[in-house]
Design a protein around this motif. Sequence first.
Motif, PDB file in Angstrom:
ATOM      1  N   TRP A 183      66.587   9.661  22.353  1.00 30.49           N
ATOM      2  CA  TRP A 183      65.152   9.479  22.591  1.00 30.49           C
ATOM      3  C   TRP A 183      64.604   8.224  21.921  1.00 30.49           C
ATOM      4  O   TRP A 183      63.562   7.717  22.321  1.00 30.49           O
ATOM      5  CB  TRP A 183      64.390  10.717  22.119  1.00 30.49           C
ATOM      6  CG  TRP A 183      64.728  11.121  20.713  1.00 30.49           C
ATOM      7  CD1 TRP A 183      64.170  10.664  19.558  1.00 30.49           C
ATOM      8  CD2 TRP A 183      65.761  12.042  20.331  1.00 30.49           C
ATOM      9  NE1 TRP A 183      64.765  11.244  18.480  1.00 30.49           N
ATOM     10  CE2 TRP A 183      65.751  12.091  18.911  1.00 30.49           C
ATOM     11  CE3 TRP A 183      66.664  12.823  21.032  1.00 30.49           C
ATOM     12  CZ2 TRP A 183      66.630  12.900  18.195  1.00 30.49           C
ATOM     13  CZ3 TRP A 183      67.536  13.632  20.314  1.00 30.49           C
ATOM     14  CH2 TRP A 183      67.512  13.668  18.926  1.00 30.49           C
ATOM     15  N   PHE A 216      63.931   5.339  24.188  1.00 34.60           N
ATOM     16  CA  PHE A 216      62.904   5.500  25.211  1.00 34.60           C
ATOM     17  C   PHE A 216      61.516   5.457  24.577  1.00 34.60           C
ATOM     18  O   PHE A 216      60.867   6.492  24.395  1.00 34.60           O
ATOM     19  CB  PHE A 216      63.094   6.822  25.957  1.00 34.60           C
ATOM     20  CG  PHE A 216      64.318   6.867  26.825  1.00 34.60           C
ATOM     21  CD1 PHE A 216      64.260   6.459  28.148  1.00 34.60           C
ATOM     22  CD2 PHE A 216      65.529   7.304  26.308  1.00 34.60           C
ATOM     23  CE1 PHE A 216      65.387   6.487  28.954  1.00 34.60           C
ATOM     24  CE2 PHE A 216      66.661   7.336  27.097  1.00 34.60           C
ATOM     25  CZ  PHE A 216      66.595   6.930  28.424  1.00 34.60           C
ATOM     26  N   ASN A 240      58.804   4.698  25.758  1.00 33.49           N
ATOM     27  CA  ASN A 240      57.731   5.159  26.640  1.00 33.49           C
ATOM     28  C   ASN A 240      57.477   6.658  26.516  1.00 33.49           C
ATOM     29  O   ASN A 240      56.501   7.178  27.044  1.00 33.49           O
ATOM     30  CB  ASN A 240      58.059   4.830  28.098  1.00 33.49           C
ATOM     31  CG  ASN A 240      59.270   5.595  28.613  1.00 33.49           C
ATOM     32  OD1 ASN A 240      60.297   5.658  27.955  1.00 33.49           O
ATOM     33  ND2 ASN A 240      59.139   6.176  29.796  1.00 33.49           N
ATOM     34  N   LEU A 241      58.344   7.367  25.778  1.00 32.15           N
ATOM     35  CA  LEU A 241      58.095   8.793  25.535  1.00 32.15           C
ATOM     36  C   LEU A 241      56.835   8.993  24.705  1.00 32.15           C
ATOM     37  O   LEU A 241      56.178  10.028  24.795  1.00 32.15           O
ATOM     38  CB  LEU A 241      59.296   9.429  24.823  1.00 32.15           C
ATOM     39  CG  LEU A 241      60.496   9.797  25.683  1.00 32.15           C
ATOM     40  CD1 LEU A 241      61.661  10.225  24.806  1.00 32.15           C
ATOM     41  CD2 LEU A 241      60.143  10.898  26.662  1.00 32.15           C
ATOM     42  N   ARG A 269      59.918  11.345  39.238  1.00 32.45           N
ATOM     43  CA  ARG A 269      59.493  10.005  39.667  1.00 32.45           C
ATOM     44  C   ARG A 269      58.099  10.069  40.300  1.00 32.45           C
ATOM     45  O   ARG A 269      57.258   9.188  40.060  1.00 32.45           O
ATOM     46  CB  ARG A 269      60.521   9.436  40.638  1.00 32.45           C
ATOM     47  CG  ARG A 269      60.283   7.986  41.040  1.00 32.45           C
ATOM     48  CD  ARG A 269      61.440   7.449  41.868  1.00 32.45           C
ATOM     49  NE  ARG A 269      62.654   7.328  41.048  1.00 32.45           N
ATOM     50  CZ  ARG A 269      63.720   8.127  41.169  1.00 32.45           C
ATOM     51  NH1 ARG A 269      63.720   9.122  42.061  1.00 32.45           N
ATOM     52  NH2 ARG A 269      64.772   7.946  40.402  1.00 32.45           N
ATOM     53  N   ALA A 309      55.552  10.295  37.609  1.00 36.83           N
ATOM     54  CA  ALA A 309      55.336   9.000  36.964  1.00 36.83           C
ATOM     55  C   ALA A 309      54.450   8.108  37.824  1.00 36.83           C
ATOM     56  O   ALA A 309      53.534   7.445  37.317  1.00 36.83           O
ATOM     57  CB  ALA A 309      56.678   8.322  36.698  1.00 36.83           C
ATOM     58  N   MET A 344      51.908   5.242  35.054  1.00 34.31           N
ATOM     59  CA  MET A 344      53.020   4.329  35.271  1.00 34.31           C
ATOM     60  C   MET A 344      53.036   3.779  36.698  1.00 34.31           C
ATOM     61  O   MET A 344      53.978   3.122  37.103  1.00 34.31           O
ATOM     62  CB  MET A 344      54.344   5.044  34.978  1.00 34.31           C
ATOM     63  CG  MET A 344      54.450   5.542  33.554  1.00 34.31           C
ATOM     64  SD  MET A 344      55.870   6.621  33.304  1.00 34.31           S
ATOM     65  CE  MET A 344      55.474   7.341  31.713  1.00 34.31           C
ATOM     66  N   ASP A 371      58.762   1.387  33.718  1.00 33.53           N
ATOM     67  CA  ASP A 371      58.408   2.511  32.853  1.00 33.53           C
ATOM     68  C   ASP A 371      58.631   3.834  33.576  1.00 33.53           C
ATOM     69  O   ASP A 371      59.065   4.825  32.973  1.00 33.53           O
ATOM     70  CB  ASP A 371      56.943   2.409  32.415  1.00 33.53           C
ATOM     71  CG  ASP A 371      56.714   1.297  31.400  1.00 33.53           C
ATOM     72  OD1 ASP A 371      57.715   0.790  30.854  1.00 33.53           O
ATOM     73  OD2 ASP A 371      55.554   0.944  31.167  1.00 33.53           O
ATOM     74  N   GLY A 372      58.331   3.857  34.873  1.00 41.97           N
ATOM     75  CA  GLY A 372      58.539   5.068  35.643  1.00 41.97           C
ATOM     76  C   GLY A 372      59.996   5.476  35.690  1.00 41.97           C
ATOM     77  O   GLY A 372      60.336   6.654  35.543  1.00 41.97           O
ATOM     78  N   GLN A 385      62.236   4.673  33.466  1.00 38.54           N
ATOM     79  CA  GLN A 385      62.596   5.124  32.115  1.00 38.54           C
ATOM     80  C   GLN A 385      62.152   6.565  31.905  1.00 38.54           C
ATOM     81  O   GLN A 385      62.853   7.356  31.266  1.00 38.54           O
ATOM     82  CB  GLN A 385      61.961   4.214  31.055  1.00 38.54           C
ATOM     83  CG  GLN A 385      62.733   2.955  30.783  1.00 38.54           C
ATOM     84  CD  GLN A 385      62.677   2.565  29.304  1.00 38.54           C
ATOM     85  OE1 GLN A 385      61.915   3.125  28.519  1.00 38.54           O
ATOM     86  NE2 GLN A 385      63.493   1.604  28.926  1.00 38.54           N
ATOM     87  N   PHE A 386      60.993   6.898  32.448  1.00 35.90           N
ATOM     88  CA  PHE A 386      60.484   8.266  32.365  1.00 35.90           C
ATOM     89  C   PHE A 386      61.458   9.230  33.038  1.00 35.90           C
ATOM     90  O   PHE A 386      61.790  10.294  32.502  1.00 35.90           O
ATOM     91  CB  PHE A 386      59.114   8.327  33.045  1.00 35.90           C
ATOM     92  CG  PHE A 386      58.503   9.703  33.102  1.00 35.90           C
ATOM     93  CD1 PHE A 386      57.799  10.207  32.025  1.00 35.90           C
ATOM     94  CD2 PHE A 386      58.618  10.483  34.250  1.00 35.90           C
ATOM     95  CE1 PHE A 386      57.219  11.475  32.077  1.00 35.90           C
ATOM     96  CE2 PHE A 386      58.050  11.740  34.319  1.00 35.90           C
ATOM     97  CZ  PHE A 386      57.350  12.242  33.232  1.00 35.90           C
ATOM     98  N   ARG A 437      63.860  12.223  31.374  1.00 29.23           N
ATOM     99  CA  ARG A 437      63.863  13.604  31.866  1.00 29.23           C
ATOM    100  C   ARG A 437      65.306  14.082  32.086  1.00 29.23           C
ATOM    101  O   ARG A 437      65.680  15.184  31.691  1.00 29.23           O
ATOM    102  CB  ARG A 437      63.098  13.697  33.189  1.00 29.23           C
ATOM    103  CG  ARG A 437      61.593  13.803  33.059  1.00 29.23           C
ATOM    104  CD  ARG A 437      61.184  15.201  32.619  1.00 29.23           C
ATOM    105  NE  ARG A 437      59.770  15.416  32.805  1.00 29.23           N
ATOM    106  CZ  ARG A 437      58.835  15.199  31.906  1.00 29.23           C
ATOM    107  NH1 ARG A 437      59.171  14.719  30.728  1.00 29.23           N
ATOM    108  NH2 ARG A 437      57.563  15.436  32.154  1.00 29.23           N
TER     109      ARG A 437
END
Length: 287
Positions: free
Chosen positions: A93, A96, A98-99, A134, A137, A142, A148-149, A151-152, A156
Amino acid sequence: MQGNSTSTVLGRRLGGELIKLRTEAGLTQTHAAKALTASTTKVAKMERGWVPMRDPDIRALCELYGVSDPAVVGGLLELARVDRERRRAKGWWDDFPNLGVMQEYVALENVATSIRTWQLSLVPGLLQTPDYARALALGNSMRGHPDDGEQFVAARVARQRRLTEEPVLALRALIHEGALRHHVGGPEVMRSQLAHLCQVADQPHITLQVLPFTAGAHLGMNGAFNIVSFAEPGAMDVVYTETAFGQLWVEGGDEAAQHQDLFEEISRSALTEPETKAFIEVLREEM
């Protein structure tokens, strides 16, 4: 390990239990400091979750406070062990950023033994397909940042390894019917998401129940939450609630227990596991 200027969720949870035991024994931080041959400043830092706690200190405090129940002492020791592990760990984590505020929760999820989740409007993150994640996001902040999307979505997927890699995480998920009827990403994405839910529901460590609209008014209408447990028996649970712009933690024993009771109450009103699977199959066909 982290320095003494930063508290952790588990550290505060452990400290809160020790404060409760000390108060019930009618003792002060000065009494605790003498028992540990330490300063009251150190005791204050321990009770506020600023520093990791050693097993000998916990045992000494339990003896001072007259706590001899093995389940209570064992729960405190296990919570301290997990907290030390969490402070030392550098996990996936950390890659990431962007978490954001979710990083602390994901780190705890990584060391948890079980999670109970109640969701009103979303499929739980641990059960989301990449396309569903996705779409979430894209529907949120995002939208203008595709990297960033992605990465989201990757975060997950990384979280979901807890459901397949040893030691596997035990998951009980209660989902409101509205979350399954909300067309996140459109009908095709939702059909795939519903099919995925039916597949994971067959796994022995995953329990899935749907609360249908026909259940009417219910206690869970006030909001979603996750109960994170770290040991059995004698678990010292924490409760996590995500808000629009942050997160809330319930670290007190009584409040955590209330959420446990609430979760079980919702579960009793929900469809059984076989009924849930049949319900999702019908909903998928309707889409």
